[in-house]
Design a protein around this motif. Structure first.
Motif, PDB file in Angstrom:
ATOM      1  N   SER A  69       0.793  -1.227   0.000  1.00  0.00           N
ATOM      2  CA  SER A  69       0.000   0.000   0.000  1.00  0.00           C
ATOM      3  C   SER A  69       0.830   1.285   0.000  1.00  0.00           C
ATOM      4  CB  SER A  69      -0.930   0.001   1.216  1.00  0.00           C
ATOM      5  OG  SER A  69      -0.158  -0.028   2.401  1.00  0.00           O
ATOM      6  N   LEU A  70       2.139   1.180  -0.275  1.00  0.00           N
ATOM      7  CA  LEU A  70       2.987   2.368  -0.173  1.00  0.00           C
ATOM      8  C   LEU A  70       3.989   2.425  -1.320  1.00  0.00           C
ATOM      9  CD1 LEU A  70       3.387   4.794   1.716  1.00  0.00           C
ATOM     10  CD2 LEU A  70       5.123   3.452   2.913  1.00  0.00           C
ATOM     11  N   LEU A  71       4.008   3.591  -1.985  1.00  0.00           N
ATOM     12  CA  LEU A  71       4.888   3.830  -3.117  1.00  0.00           C
ATOM     13  C   LEU A  71       5.838   4.976  -2.783  1.00  0.00           C
ATOM     14  CD1 LEU A  71       5.146   3.016  -6.204  1.00  0.00           C
ATOM     15  CD2 LEU A  71       3.779   5.038  -6.662  1.00  0.00           C
ATOM     16  N   LEU A  72       7.118   4.784  -3.052  1.00  0.00           N
ATOM     17  CA  LEU A  72       8.125   5.824  -2.902  1.00  0.00           C
ATOM     18  C   LEU A  72       8.350   6.453  -4.269  1.00  0.00           C
ATOM     19  CD1 LEU A  72      10.474   7.233  -1.286  1.00  0.00           C
ATOM     20  CD2 LEU A  72      11.936   5.384  -2.139  1.00  0.00           C
ATOM     21  N   TRP A  73       8.263   7.776  -4.355  1.00  0.00           N
ATOM     22  CA  TRP A  73       8.476   8.499  -5.612  1.00  0.00           C
ATOM     23  C   TRP A  73       9.699   9.391  -5.443  1.00  0.00           C
ATOM     24  CZ3 TRP A  73       4.884   7.956  -9.643  1.00  0.00           C
ATOM     25  CH2 TRP A  73       5.223   8.649 -10.814  1.00  0.00           C
ATOM     26  N   VAL A  74      10.670   9.248  -6.352  1.00  0.00           N
ATOM     27  CA  VAL A  74      11.899  10.030  -6.290  1.00  0.00           C
ATOM     28  C   VAL A  74      12.114  10.710  -7.634  1.00  0.00           C
ATOM     29  CG1 VAL A  74      14.387   9.992  -5.891  1.00  0.00           C
ATOM     30  CG2 VAL A  74      12.917   8.372  -4.677  1.00  0.00           C
ATOM     31  N   GLN A  75      12.425  11.990  -7.605  1.00  0.00           N
ATOM     32  CA  GLN A  75      12.816  12.719  -8.810  1.00  0.00           C
ATOM     33  C   GLN A  75      14.150  13.389  -8.506  1.00  0.00           C
ATOM     34  OE1 GLN A  75      11.563  16.822 -10.384  1.00  0.00           O
ATOM     35  NE2 GLN A  75      10.096  15.403 -11.322  1.00  0.00           N
ATOM     36  N   VAL A  76      15.138  13.133  -9.381  1.00  0.00           N
ATOM     37  CA  VAL A  76      16.462  13.740  -9.246  1.00  0.00           C
ATOM     38  C   VAL A  76      16.718  14.578 -10.482  1.00  0.00           C
ATOM     39  CG1 VAL A  76      18.933  13.331  -9.012  1.00  0.00           C
ATOM     40  CG2 VAL A  76      17.314  11.780  -7.908  1.00  0.00           C
ATOM     41  N   ARG A  77      17.117  15.834 -10.275  1.00  0.00           N
ATOM     42  CA  ARG A  77      17.511  16.729 -11.371  1.00  0.00           C
ATOM     43  C   ARG A  77      18.973  17.088 -11.169  1.00  0.00           C
ATOM     44  NH1 ARG A  77      13.188  19.764 -14.002  1.00  0.00           N
ATOM     45  NH2 ARG A  77      11.247  18.802 -13.368  1.00  0.00           N
ATOM     46  N   SER A  78      19.750  16.905 -12.238  1.00  0.00           N
ATOM     47  CA  SER A  78      21.173  17.163 -12.135  1.00  0.00           C
ATOM     48  C   SER A  78      21.715  17.670 -13.462  1.00  0.00           C
ATOM     49  CB  SER A  78      21.901  15.865 -11.754  1.00  0.00           C
ATOM     50  OG  SER A  78      23.293  16.072 -11.694  1.00  0.00           O
ATOM     51  N   ASP A  79      22.888  18.269 -13.403  1.00  0.00           N
ATOM     52  CA  ASP A  79      23.548  18.734 -14.615  1.00  0.00           C
ATOM     53  C   ASP A  79      24.092  17.581 -15.447  1.00  0.00           C
ATOM     54  OD1 ASP A  79      23.010  21.377 -14.027  1.00  0.00           O
ATOM     55  OD2 ASP A  79      24.928  21.690 -13.013  1.00  0.00           O
ATOM     56  N   ASP A  80      24.307  16.397 -14.817  1.00  0.00           N
ATOM     57  CA  ASP A  80      24.841  15.258 -15.578  1.00  0.00           C
ATOM     58  C   ASP A  80      24.240  13.949 -15.068  1.00  0.00           C
ATOM     59  OD1 ASP A  80      27.006  13.832 -13.689  1.00  0.00           O
ATOM     60  OD2 ASP A  80      27.096  16.006 -13.369  1.00  0.00           O
ATOM     61  N   ASP A  81      24.235  12.942 -15.939  1.00  0.00           N
ATOM     62  CA  ASP A  81      23.599  11.673 -15.612  1.00  0.00           C
ATOM     63  C   ASP A  81      24.361  10.869 -14.556  1.00  0.00           C
ATOM     64  OD1 ASP A  81      25.605  11.257 -17.501  1.00  0.00           O
ATOM     65  OD2 ASP A  81      24.572   9.582 -18.453  1.00  0.00           O
ATOM     66  N   VAL A  82      25.675  10.985 -14.496  1.00  0.00           N
ATOM     67  CA  VAL A  82      26.448  10.258 -13.491  1.00  0.00           C
ATOM     68  C   VAL A  82      26.055  10.721 -12.089  1.00  0.00           C
ATOM     69  CG1 VAL A  82      28.771   9.829 -12.586  1.00  0.00           C
ATOM     70  CG2 VAL A  82      28.368   9.796 -15.054  1.00  0.00           C
ATOM     71  N   THR A  83      25.974  12.029 -11.890  1.00  0.00           N
ATOM     72  CA  THR A  83      25.570  12.563 -10.588  1.00  0.00           C
ATOM     73  C   THR A  83      24.134  12.178 -10.267  1.00  0.00           C
ATOM     74  OG1 THR A  83      27.092  14.419 -10.825  1.00  0.00           O
ATOM     75  CG2 THR A  83      25.311  14.674  -9.221  1.00  0.00           C
ATOM     76  N   ALA A  84      23.245  12.277 -11.245  1.00  0.00           N
ATOM     77  CA  ALA A  84      21.838  11.926 -11.024  1.00  0.00           C
ATOM     78  C   ALA A  84      21.700  10.471 -10.588  1.00  0.00           C
ATOM     79  CB  ALA A  84      21.023  12.190 -12.284  1.00  0.00           C
ATOM     80  N   GLU A  85      22.378   9.559 -11.261  1.00  0.00           N
ATOM     81  CA  GLU A  85      22.323   8.133 -10.895  1.00  0.00           C
ATOM     82  C   GLU A  85      22.909   7.904  -9.506  1.00  0.00           C
ATOM     83  OE1 GLU A  85      21.001   5.398 -12.238  1.00  0.00           O
ATOM     84  OE2 GLU A  85      20.357   6.248 -14.149  1.00  0.00           O
ATOM     85  N   ARG A  86      24.016   8.590  -9.191  1.00  0.00           N
ATOM     86  CA  ARG A  86      24.637   8.435  -7.878  1.00  0.00           C
ATOM     87  C   ARG A  86      23.675   8.886  -6.771  1.00  0.00           C
ATOM     88  NH1 ARG A  86      28.786  11.949  -7.983  1.00  0.00           N
ATOM     89  NH2 ARG A  86      27.896  13.312  -6.430  1.00  0.00           N
ATOM     90  N   VAL A  87      23.025  10.025  -6.987  1.00  0.00           N
ATOM     91  CA  VAL A  87      22.071  10.522  -5.983  1.00  0.00           C
ATOM     92  C   VAL A  87      20.890   9.565  -5.858  1.00  0.00           C
ATOM     93  CG1 VAL A  87      20.437  12.373  -5.448  1.00  0.00           C
ATOM     94  CG2 VAL A  87      22.748  12.933  -6.224  1.00  0.00           C
ATOM     95  N   LEU A  88      20.346   9.114  -6.983  1.00  0.00           N
ATOM     96  CA  LEU A  88      19.216   8.176  -6.949  1.00  0.00           C
ATOM     97  C   LEU A  88      19.586   6.905  -6.200  1.00  0.00           C
ATOM     98  CD1 LEU A  88      16.319   7.538  -7.900  1.00  0.00           C
ATOM     99  CD2 LEU A  88      17.371   6.457  -9.906  1.00  0.00           C
ATOM    100  N   ASN A  89      20.755   6.376  -6.460  1.00  0.00           N
ATOM    101  CA  ASN A  89      21.192   5.139  -5.808  1.00  0.00           C
ATOM    102  C   ASN A  89      21.480   5.327  -4.329  1.00  0.00           C
ATOM    103  OD1 ASN A  89      20.955   3.684  -8.186  1.00  0.00           O
ATOM    104  ND2 ASN A  89      23.060   4.082  -8.789  1.00  0.00           N
ATOM    105  N   SER A  90      21.611   6.559  -3.868  1.00  0.00           N
ATOM    106  CA  SER A  90      21.883   6.801  -2.450  1.00  0.00           C
ATOM    107  C   SER A  90      20.605   6.894  -1.612  1.00  0.00           C
ATOM    108  CB  SER A  90      22.710   8.071  -2.275  1.00  0.00           C
ATOM    109  OG  SER A  90      21.909   9.230  -2.515  1.00  0.00           O
ATOM    110  N   VAL A  91      19.441   6.950  -2.257  1.00  0.00           N
ATOM    111  CA  VAL A  91      18.177   7.063  -1.520  1.00  0.00           C
ATOM    112  C   VAL A  91      17.905   5.755  -0.773  1.00  0.00           C
ATOM    113  CG1 VAL A  91      15.674   7.376  -1.722  1.00  0.00           C
ATOM    114  CG2 VAL A  91      17.232   8.741  -3.126  1.00  0.00           C
ATOM    115  N   GLN A  92      17.648   5.866   0.508  1.00  0.00           N
ATOM    116  CA  GLN A  92      17.363   4.700   1.354  1.00  0.00           C
ATOM    117  C   GLN A  92      16.108   4.955   2.172  1.00  0.00           C
ATOM    118  OE1 GLN A  92      20.705   3.890   3.862  1.00  0.00           O
ATOM    119  NE2 GLN A  92      22.109   3.562   2.169  1.00  0.00           N
TER     120      GLN A  92
END
Length: 96
Positions: A69-92
């Motif tokens: 019954s619970l969905l986590l929604w994450v949006q990351v905006r970054s100047d580059d895809d490497v940083t965006a992926e790193r930030v997304l992967n750090s969400v816990q």
């Protein structure tokens, strides 16, 4: 930090939604020139991820089904895809 981060710049949005299943599609961003193919994952918590580019920069949207019954929604905006992926992967999540 800036109120206009959704229009330009870098930032992260994280929200919890009372949903029983993953969305079938992700929102499109009018300022983006390209939207990648949706990626699904079934290892661990099921998720749906889409990367948009030329926004300026990169936007990654991810929905993760944390429970029945619970969905986590994450949006990351970054100047580059490497940083965006790193930030997304750090969400816990803890204690959910």
């Amino acid at each position: 930090d800036r109120p206009d981060w959704r229009l330009s710049g870098q930032g992260v949005f994280v929200g919890l939604l009372p949903e029983s299943k993953l969305p079938t599609s992700m929102p499109r961003h009018p300022g983006c020139s390209s939207v990648g193919k949706a990626r699904t994952s079934t290892s661990g918590d099921p998720s749906l991820t889409v990367t948009s580019t030329g926004c300026p920069g990169v936007i990654i949207e991810q929905a993760v089904q944390l429970s029945n019954s619970l969905l986590l929604w994450v949006q990351v905006r970054s100047d580059d895809d490497v940083t965006a992926e790193r930030v997304l992967n750090s969400v816990q999540t803890r204690g959910i």
